[in-house]
Design an enzyme around this catalytic site. Structure first.
Site, PDB file in Angstrom:
ATOM      1  CE1 TYR A 336      29.201 -28.197  54.163  1.00 26.72           C
ATOM      2  CE2 TYR A 336      30.960 -26.690  53.592  1.00 26.72           C
ATOM      3  CZ  TYR A 336      30.187 -27.788  53.290  1.00 26.72           C
ATOM      4  OH  TYR A 336      30.425 -28.479  52.127  1.00 26.72           O
ATOM      5  CB  CYS A 337      29.656 -30.326  58.161  1.00 27.69           C
ATOM      6  SG  CYS A 337      30.032 -32.061  58.509  1.00 27.69           S
TER       7      CYS A 337
END
Length: 606
Positions: A336-337
């Site tokens: 994530y990210c």
């Protein structure tokens, strides 16, 4: 009797006056103490003495020089401003003389809640004030768009500064011009302003002399009690992360587990906010064995950590322990990210090494190509990085305050000025909101990891260019041939959807799926099906060169993308096996969510 009543009334007023005087005296005493603490900190902390943290001075000079060297352009710009304001005044004057009310020259953007009160449209004075402010903001943005001689980085910096200046000068931020504040002050006899001053002092005390605007009721939430409550165990830990395995909710589970690599810029429990919003809990309920990396909130002990050590001691160790605990041959890994950027680096390194322990990869709002990397790129030029490095001194880590302020500045209307009005001018108590509690629960970062990330990815775009070498291996994203699921979000200002799409196309596997979800960087990901919110778009393959082309023939589906992902993930997860409780092989360190995630940077005595 009358005299007695008057005496009692006088005593009551005297009592109120004495209480008010005591309250003001306490405010003055707190103010003096906080001011002294702030002065001491400014001497000790160079970051508080830097009047230009973005090093925007040279860009401002180039912008000004463009107009000074072109008088005709400057005159035309001035005339544009004057004509717009005179036109607005004439319209307002015409309406006040009994003529039909004219259509507004300009309206607030969709979603701008500052002018929701009907008085901003019904009252001629406030309507004029609102439109004059909006026209001025529009004029400033247009002047920046027309400016010549600016680099792309100049424009990013000036756009952020201009936007923040416009947000700061809104009439809603001024107590004498905000109708709600005026009305409340009259009704409460100014008590709202006294409460607001007390709230201001509270937030200054919390920031040790630096303002830390409270966005929610911080006392209402506690991690592990009403946030991050999915049952599980910490089954491994080292100096940079804890590995959490969640307890099964079904008798049978997919043989291949799901391992989350969240960003270390934020805490993992955005994926486990509460029972209704938890992606982790939802996956467990759908028969997946879920593990998550909970990164340490670093201090001086992590001063020597590097991007490579976060990959080896972090992602690769978590993968090793996940397979050891579950007995699986492979794992499905989710990034994530910035956790996704680290995952992309790790997978390219594993491909170069011939390591095939990952069955599939899911990238949530992840950038692998940083050629146009969104709003955060404004903080990534070399002058800014060097200034922050110098200010960090010998600590070896970047304080949580830096990132908290940076992210808030990207959405200052919502995350700064809205709370200034509510907390300090209206004197309201904060509403308990789990997402804002998480947003306030900022993390520090190891300096070497952070500055490497900015220089290597934002500035050099080394991974996408094939110029990144890790542990002696030159990395190529095209070597990643796994099934991959990519999620970008429509309104993402951190990892723009166009950027995520470009990165996805650099991976060469055929079994790729790209999903464009509605909303932004957080809400677009944390969107449980039961909420029945937003939508997502899908289309087979990634042949179109741009996201715009891809979207032109994409199918829109209302609601959450989670069920679509679950169906895809199930196909990568092998047969069903009997579920096992966490820690059967590695043992149990402590209950989930673990101790690392509970360390609050804002409570440290820096």
């Amino acid at each position: 009797m009358a005299e007695k009543g008057t005496g009692e009334g006088g005593q009551h007023q005297a009592g109120e006056g004495a209480a008010l005087a005591e309250r003001i005296a306490k405010i003055v005493e707190r103010s003096q103490r906080i001011w002294a603490e702030s002065l001491d900190r400014r001497v000790e902390d160079p970051t508080m003495r830097n009047p230009d943290p973005l090093n925007s001075g040279p860009a401002m000079m180039r912008w000004g020089h463009d107009y000074l060297s072109n008088p005709q352009k400057a005159v035309e710009a001035g005339l544009d401003f004057l004509q717009a304001q005179v036109g607005l005044w004439n319209r307002m004057l015409s309406g006040s003389l009994g003529h039909e009310k004219p259509e507004p020259m300009i309206r607030p953007d969709k979603g701008d809640k500052r002018f929701n009160d009907e008085i901003w449209s019904d009252n001629p004075f406030y309507d004029y004030l609102k439109q004059s402010y909006l026209l001025t903001g529009q004029w400033l943005k247009e002047r920046l768009e027309e400016a010549e001689g600016l680099t792309p980085q100049d424009r990013r910096k000036l756009a952020l500064i201009t936007r923040n200046y416009i947000d700061a000068t809104a009439p809603t931020n001024m107590p004498s011009l905000n109708p709600e504040v005026l009305k409340t002050t009259i009704e409460e006899g100014g008590d709202n302003l006294l409460r607001g001053l007390e709230h201001l002092l509270r937030d200054l005390e919390h920031g040790h002399g630096q303002l830390r605007i409270r966005q929610t009721d911080l006392e209402h939430f506690k991690v592990g009690e009403n946030l991050a409550t999915t049952p599980g165990k910490v089954i491994f830990q080292n100096e940079i992360f804890q590995l959490i395995q969640y307890a099964p909710a079904t008798d049978q589970v997919h043989a291949r587990p799901v391992l989350f690599v969240p960003p270390w810029i934020n805490k993992f429990y955005i994926l486990d906010l509460n029972e209704k919003k938890s992606l982790i809990r939802w996956l467990v309920a759908h028969g997946h064995t879920v593990l998550v990396v909970s990164w340490v909130n670093p201090d001086e002990h992590q001063r020597d950590e590097t991007w490579e050590s976060y990959m080896k001691k972090g992602v690769l160790t978590a993968l090793e322990k996940t397979l050891e605990e579950t007995g699986a041959d492979k794992a499905n890994v989710v990034g994530y990210c910035i956790g996704g950027t680290m995952l992309g680096t790790t997978l390219a390194w594993m491909a170069a090494k011939g390591d095939h322990r990952v069955a599939s990869a899911t990238f949530l709002t992840t950038q692998l190509d940083f050629s146009d990397a969104g709003d955060l790129q404004v903080f990534a030029d070399e002058e800014v990085i060097e200034a922050v490095e110098d200010s960090m001194g010998d600590r070896g880590y970047l304080s949580a305050e830096n990132m908290f302020d940076a992210f808030n500045s990207l959405r200052s209307t919502d995350l700064i000025w809205g709370f200034v009005v509510s907390n300090y001018l209206l004197g309201k108590e904060n509403f308990p909101f789990d997402l804002l509690f998480w947003n306030s629960d900022s993390t520090a970062m190891p300096g070497k990891v952070h500055f490497y990330y900015l220089r290597t990815f934002y500035n050099r775009n080394a991974l996408a260019r094939g110029e990144l070498t890790v542990d002696g291996e030159r990395l190529d994203l095209a070597d990643i041939k796994l099934p991959c699921f990519h999620v970008a979000t429509l309104e993402d200002h951190i990892a723009p959807a166009d950027s995520a799409y470009r990165g996805a196309r650099m991976l060469s596997g055929r079994r790729h799926k790209f999903v464009l979800a509605g909303s932004g960087h957080i809400a677009g990901v944390v969107n449980p099906p039961e909420a029945e919110k937003y939508q997502y778009w899908t289309r087979p393959g990634l042949k179109p060169e741009t996201l715009e082309e891809w979207r032109s023939d994409a199918k829109e589906t209302p609601g959450s993308w989670w069920p679509d992902w679950h169906r895809w993930l199930a196909r990568q997860s092998d047969k069903k096996v009997k579920a096992r409780e966490p820690g059967k092989t590695l043992g149990v360190v402590e209950d989930a969510p673990g101790s690392y995630v509970k360390v609050r940077a804002d409570l440290r005595d820096d």
